[in-house]
Structure formats: structure tokens, C-alpha cells
Write an enzyme that holds these catalytic residues in place. Structure first.
Site, PDB file in Angstrom:
ATOM      1  N   ASN A   9       0.799  -1.234   0.000  1.00  0.00           N
ATOM      2  CA  ASN A   9       0.000   0.000   0.000  1.00  0.00           C
ATOM      3  C   ASN A   9       0.830   1.282   0.000  1.00  0.00           C
ATOM      4  O   ASN A   9       0.351   2.327  -0.427  1.00  0.00           O
ATOM      5  CB  ASN A   9      -1.009  -0.002   1.159  1.00  0.00           C
ATOM      6  CG  ASN A   9      -0.373  -0.187   2.511  1.00  0.00           C
ATOM      7  OD1 ASN A   9       0.773  -0.604   2.625  1.00  0.00           O
ATOM      8  ND2 ASN A   9      -1.120   0.118   3.561  1.00  0.00           N
ATOM      9  N   LYS A  31      12.418  -7.265   1.555  1.00  0.00           N
ATOM     10  CA  LYS A  31      11.558  -8.060   0.695  1.00  0.00           C
ATOM     11  C   LYS A  31      10.287  -7.237   0.438  1.00  0.00           C
ATOM     12  O   LYS A  31       9.390  -7.202   1.282  1.00  0.00           O
ATOM     13  CB  LYS A  31      11.246  -9.409   1.367  1.00  0.00           C
ATOM     14  CG  LYS A  31      10.659 -10.457   0.422  1.00  0.00           C
ATOM     15  CD  LYS A  31       9.236 -10.143   0.093  1.00  0.00           C
ATOM     16  CE  LYS A  31       8.671 -10.990  -1.007  1.00  0.00           C
ATOM     17  NZ  LYS A  31       7.332 -10.457  -1.423  1.00  0.00           N
ATOM     18  N   PRO A  32      10.193  -6.552  -0.723  1.00  0.00           N
ATOM     19  CA  PRO A  32       8.997  -5.755  -1.004  1.00  0.00           C
ATOM     20  C   PRO A  32       7.837  -6.636  -1.455  1.00  0.00           C
ATOM     21  O   PRO A  32       8.038  -7.771  -1.902  1.00  0.00           O
ATOM     22  CB  PRO A  32       9.459  -4.835  -2.140  1.00  0.00           C
ATOM     23  CG  PRO A  32      10.508  -5.630  -2.853  1.00  0.00           C
ATOM     24  CD  PRO A  32      11.190  -6.464  -1.800  1.00  0.00           C
ATOM     25  N   ALA A  33       6.634  -6.122  -1.345  1.00  0.00           N
ATOM     26  CA  ALA A  33       5.448  -6.858  -1.781  1.00  0.00           C
ATOM     27  C   ALA A  33       5.539  -7.165  -3.271  1.00  0.00           C
ATOM     28  O   ALA A  33       6.004  -6.337  -4.064  1.00  0.00           O
ATOM     29  CB  ALA A  33       4.189  -6.054  -1.486  1.00  0.00           C
ATOM     30  N   GLY A  86       2.233  -5.195   7.833  1.00  0.00           N
ATOM     31  CA  GLY A  86       1.248  -5.980   7.101  1.00  0.00           C
ATOM     32  C   GLY A  86       0.143  -6.456   8.021  1.00  0.00           C
ATOM     33  O   GLY A  86      -0.091  -5.888   9.091  1.00  0.00           O
ATOM     34  N   SER A  87      -0.510  -7.519   7.627  1.00  0.00           N
ATOM     35  CA  SER A  87      -1.670  -8.001   8.366  1.00  0.00           C
ATOM     36  C   SER A  87      -1.268  -8.645   9.687  1.00  0.00           C
ATOM     37  O   SER A  87      -0.154  -9.159   9.835  1.00  0.00           O
ATOM     38  CB  SER A  87      -2.451  -9.017   7.530  1.00  0.00           C
ATOM     39  OG  SER A  87      -1.732 -10.235   7.440  1.00  0.00           O
ATOM     40  N   GLU A 125       4.347  -3.768  12.686  1.00  0.00           N
ATOM     41  CA  GLU A 125       3.268  -2.786  12.499  1.00  0.00           C
ATOM     42  C   GLU A 125       2.173  -3.532  11.759  1.00  0.00           C
ATOM     43  O   GLU A 125       2.272  -3.779  10.553  1.00  0.00           O
ATOM     44  CB  GLU A 125       3.794  -1.571  11.713  1.00  0.00           C
ATOM     45  CG  GLU A 125       2.888  -0.356  11.804  1.00  0.00           C
ATOM     46  CD  GLU A 125       1.787  -0.372  10.766  1.00  0.00           C
ATOM     47  OE1 GLU A 125       0.643  -0.737  11.144  1.00  0.00           O
ATOM     48  OE2 GLU A 125       2.040  -0.050   9.614  1.00  0.00           O
ATOM     49  N   CYS A 131      -3.646   0.891   7.047  1.00  0.00           N
ATOM     50  CA  CYS A 131      -4.001   0.389   8.373  1.00  0.00           C
ATOM     51  C   CYS A 131      -4.464   1.519   9.281  1.00  0.00           C
ATOM     52  O   CYS A 131      -5.103   1.279  10.299  1.00  0.00           O
ATOM     53  CB  CYS A 131      -2.817  -0.336   8.995  1.00  0.00           C
ATOM     54  SG  CYS A 131      -1.298   0.622   8.984  1.00  0.00           S
ATOM     55  N   GLU A 180       7.879   2.801  14.816  1.00  0.00           N
ATOM     56  CA  GLU A 180       8.639   3.288  13.670  1.00  0.00           C
ATOM     57  C   GLU A 180       8.559   4.805  13.647  1.00  0.00           C
ATOM     58  O   GLU A 180       7.526   5.381  13.992  1.00  0.00           O
ATOM     59  CB  GLU A 180       8.101   2.704  12.363  1.00  0.00           C
ATOM     60  CG  GLU A 180       8.297   1.202  12.272  1.00  0.00           C
ATOM     61  CD  GLU A 180       7.910   0.630  10.928  1.00  0.00           C
ATOM     62  OE1 GLU A 180       8.677  -0.174  10.388  1.00  0.00           O
ATOM     63  OE2 GLU A 180       6.830   0.977  10.417  1.00  0.00           O
TER      64      GLU A 180
END
Length: 474
Positions: free
Chosen positions: A148, A171-173, A225-226, A247, A281, A455
Site C-alpha cells: 500500500n 523483501k517488497p510486496a 502488514g496483516s 506494524e 491500516c 517506527e
């Protein structure tokens, strides 16, 4: 696209396999990107280990100057990054430019924080020994980022790690790897040495990350992420007792009291709900409006939402671009259908458009019942779900009735009452008469099932450091 390969040890690597990145506005292939495997992860870990030995030994000022240069270079290229964010993520140009600016600011903030890892010298009251406390780089860090915010979620982790003296593997989405890959030549130009930052796009995320988290050289895992995925990573991190920064998900309440400035409340709600198309989020998920202003607030919010222009985010006149993929769009549509079936009213939007692109219109639902699915799960889309309340204690109870605790929003002109409400809300962050809380200078993070650690702020750098205490006599 200029860079679609793996970035390891300051060089580009083709990788054994590749995967496609899709433009969500056109559903066409943007690029074929290299997919990292276990051998690539090992190469990145080896490179990071070598690079960190020198980087950690540098003075804080040396590290600071490199980060400052990264901010300058990225700020000069905001339009380029905004365009790439729009292409792979779908967000409108203004939103993408806002993200690029926000992402760059982490380099400037942590350039300033790099020289402020302050320690302590004091005397033990009983023994008289001196207590020396210092902060040291924790070790190699594995960073896992979501789709996102393709730029900001990376820089928010890379910048504090480098400020602390750590090397990273990011490691990006797989939906949005291009922005992070495009950042690497800029970091090279800023003076980041080969191997210090490595980028591993992959369609085999689970196996790749699990392998790295079980390498004894890795000491930190930072994930956005989730909550479900965060729990799995925490289980994996436990095997090596890694330092976790998590997060995770949110279910943000936004509370509008009768005495709120309605112009301010509507504007704040638009920002809290529609920033990044609601794919955040921090997005306002449950909007509670006190009875006395509910009708007027609903009318004003509906007017604002209905006036937004939907289309390809590369068009500068567009306010709302597509959602990132078909699954996200379909989930949003299911939330709306469920709420309507249970009694909610559609004030605007509410229908998936036909044609190409993963679009969903800005939607306002009023009278959303407590048993609607969208009240208990993240909508992650442009849907404002409105409920009413009459009593302050009641709305605080409803707002806290969730496993999540990332962010909440409160609108009231009674500052004393508003602060009392803020203190009773079980959230790591609260926006008071503001629809935006994210700031590189502030500690971003949640409580309960919304995460661990912070963060941004000074705390963001300490997530990548360990505290060492030395007992001495002289």
C-alpha cells in the site's frame, strides 16, 4: 522499467524465475520482475554481513551525511517516484506525490537521529560502581514491506536501520516491487556501500523470509502488514529470539462529538478515510457520529465523497484511482453488500463499475449495524461506514471493542473532554481534531494485536539497536 532484477551486493541479478507486475488501472503487465530464491537470500545475507562490519564502525556523522544525501536526491526526484507509485499501486497522482515526499523525509529525519543514540553514565547508589549505558547496532535486519505504500514503508525501515549501523535485506510486496528497486541507484549515488541494502522481490515470500529468519546472523525482523502474517513471523522469529518490530492491522474508530467543528470533522474524516484510497491500516474504519450532528455530518460527507473523480491515477485531475488488485476490490464490494443486507443505507457509491481496472467508487454507508462484517475487519477501501451514538462512555466502549489498537480519531471543541477521551482509548496513536497522524518525527505503532515496537521518532532507530551496560570502577 529500468530496474526489474534482484539487487544484491550493489549489483543487479537476473534470478532463476520471474513474475509479472500488473498496472491496476489497465490490468496490463508493467514489468517482469526477478523472483528471489533461497540461494539469492544467502547471497544477500553474505553481502550484508560483509558490508555491516565497515558501516557499523563508521562515525554517526558519516552515516548521517549519507542519509542526508539520500533525502536530497529523492526530494529532487519526487515526480519520478510518484509516477512509478501510481503505475504499480494505482493511487492518484496527488496521493502518490504525498507518499514520495513522506518517504524521502525519513532519510532526513534519521540523518538527524543518527548522531543522537545517546547513552548514560551514572553511579550505582549502593555499590558506587559507575554504570555506563550505550546503544549498539543490533545486527542484520530483514525488512518485509506491504504494497500500500511502496516507497514509504521501505524508507521508514531502511533509514533507521542505516542510522543505527545495521545492514538490511528488504523483501517488497510482489504487487509493488518496482519503487523499491528504483530507489537503489539513488542510494548508491548517496554513498550507501554495496551490500548494505539488498532488495529481494519474490513470489515465494513465506519460504524466503522463513529461511532468512533462521539464519543466526539475522538479529532484527521488521514487518508491516496483516496481523495474521505478523503472528506467523513472530512464531518464526521466536526460534532465533529475534528482535521484532511489527506494524500490523488496524480497525480505527473515528469519533465525532456534537460540539465538533463540522467543517474540521468532515475534512479530517476525508483525510483519515480516503488517504491512499482507504488502503491503509490507519484508515478510519468505524465512524461514530453523535446523534445531534449525525444528519448534517452525513450530508456533508456524502457531498464530498460523491464529488470525487474516479479514474486512472496518472491523470492529474483524478482524485481516486483503482484498488491494487481484483481481490481487494471484491472484498470491499462484499463488505458493502453485507452491510446493506443487514440494514445499512447507501448514501453514495456502492456499486462496482464495469470495465477494465480494479475500481470501486467512494461510498458512504449510514446506519451500519454492529453485526456488519466491516465493523470488525479492515475495509481497506473507499467506504465510509457511519454509525451513531448518544453517550460518551458508550462510544468509548464501542471504540475499544476490538482486538486492534493502532490509531483512533477524535473530533471535539471541548479540549479537556477530548483529551480525557483520548486517554481512555486503547490505541497507540490518536488524531485529535486531525485526520492524519503519520509523521517521521513521531513514534508510529499500535497496541494489542496491532503490533510491537515503533517506527519513526527516536524510538524508530532504537528498534535496530541493542542496549549494552558496562559496570566499571575508577
Amino acid at each position: 522499467m529500468d530496474h526489474t532484477d534482484l539487487y544484491i551486493d550493489g549489483a543487479w541479478h537476473k534470478g532463476a524465475e520471474r513474475f509479472d507486475v500488473i498496472n491496476p488501472a489497465t490490468e496490463t503487465v508493467l514489468a517482469s520482475v526477478a523472483s528471489a530464491d533461497i540461494a539469492d537470500a544467502d547471497a544477500a545475507l553474505n553481502a550484508a554481513e560483509r558490508a555491516m562490519a565497515d558501516w557499523a564502525a563508521r562515525t554517526p556523522r558519516d552515516r548521517s551525511e549519507v542519509l542526508r544525501k539520500a533525502w536530497e536526491l529523492m526530494t529532487a526526484r519526487l515526480e519520478e517516484f510518484a509516477r512509478l507509485i501510481t503505475l504499480e499501486n494505482g493511487k492518484a497522482r496527488a496521493d502518490a506525490l504525498g507518499e514520495a515526499t513522506y518517504a524521502a523525509e525519513f532519510f532526513r529525519w534519521f540523518a538527524e537521529e543518527a548522531v543522537r543514540a545517546d547513552g548514560l553514565v551514572t553511579q550505582a547508589p549502593a555499590s558506587g560502581a559507575r554504570i555506563l549505558v550505550q546503544h549498539k547496532p543490533a545486527g542484520l535486519a530483514v525488512l518485509v514491506t506491504p504494497w500500500n505504500y511502496p516507497a514509504a514503508m521501505g524508507t521508514r525501515k531502511i533509514a533507521p536501520a542505516l542510522a543505527a549501523g545495521c545492514a538490511v535485506i528488504i523483501k517488497p510486496a510482489s504487487e509493488t516491487p518496482l519503487t523499491m528497486l528504483a530507489l537503489m541507484p539513488l542510494l548508491e549515488e548517496a554513498g550507501v556501500p554495496p551490500g548494505l541494502v539488498n532488495v529481494l522481490p519474490s513470489k515465494k515470500t513465506g519460504a524466503l523470509v522463513d529461511h532468512m529468519l533462521h539464519d543466526p546472523r539475522v538479529r532484527v525482523v521488521s514487518f508491516t502488514g496483516s496481523t495474521g502474517v505478523g503472528r506467523k513471523l513472530l512464531h518464526a522469529a521466536a526460534d532465533q529470539v529475534l528482535k521484532p518490530a511489527m506494524e500490523l492491522g488496524g480497525n480505527a474508530p473515528l469519533i465525532v462529538f456534537d460540539d465538533a467543528d463540522l467543517d474540521e470533522a468532515v475534512e479530517g474524516t476525508m483525510l483519515a478515510k480516503m488517504r491512499n484510497l482507504g488502503e491503509a491500516c490507519t484508515a478510519a474504519n468505524r465512524i461514530y457520529v453523535q446523534d445531534g450532528v449525525a444528519e448534517e455530518f452525513t450530508r456533508r460527507l456524502t457531498e464530498r465523497m460523491a464529488a470525487l473523480k474516479v479514474g486512472d491515477g496518472s491523470d492529474p485531475t483524478v482524485d481516486v484511482g483503482p484498488l491494487v488488485n481484483a481481490d481487494t476490490r471484491d472484498k470491499v464490494a462484499e463488505f458493502v453488500a453485507d452491510a446493506v443486507a443487514k440494514g445499512a443505507r447507501v448514501e453514495c457509491g456502492g456499486t462496482t463499475p464495469e470495465g477494465t481496472g480494479f475500481y470501486y467508487p467512494p461510498t458512504v454507508l449510514s446506519g451500519v449495524p454492529e453485526n456488519a462484517d466491516c465493523v470488525h475487519d479492515e475495509i481497506f477501501g473507499p467506504v465510509a461506514a457511519l454509525q451513531t451514538f448518544s453517550d460518551q462512555d458508550e462510544v468509548i466502549r464501542r471504540a475499544n471493542d476490538t482486538e486492534y489498537g493502532l490509531v483512533a480519531y477524535v473530533f471535539s471543541r471541548d479540549f479537556k473532554r477530548a483529551l480525557q477521551v483520548c486517554e481512555r482509548l486503547e490505541y497507540g496513536m490518536v488524531g485529535l481534531n486531525r485526520g492524519l497522524v503519520s509523521d517521521p518525527a513521531a513514534p508510529f505503532g499500535g497496541v494489542k494485536q496491532s503490533g510491537l515496537g515503533r517506527e519513526g521518532g527516536h524510538e524508530g532507530m532504537l528498534e535496530f539497536m541493542e542496549t549494552q551496560y558496562i559496570s566499571a570502577s575508577w
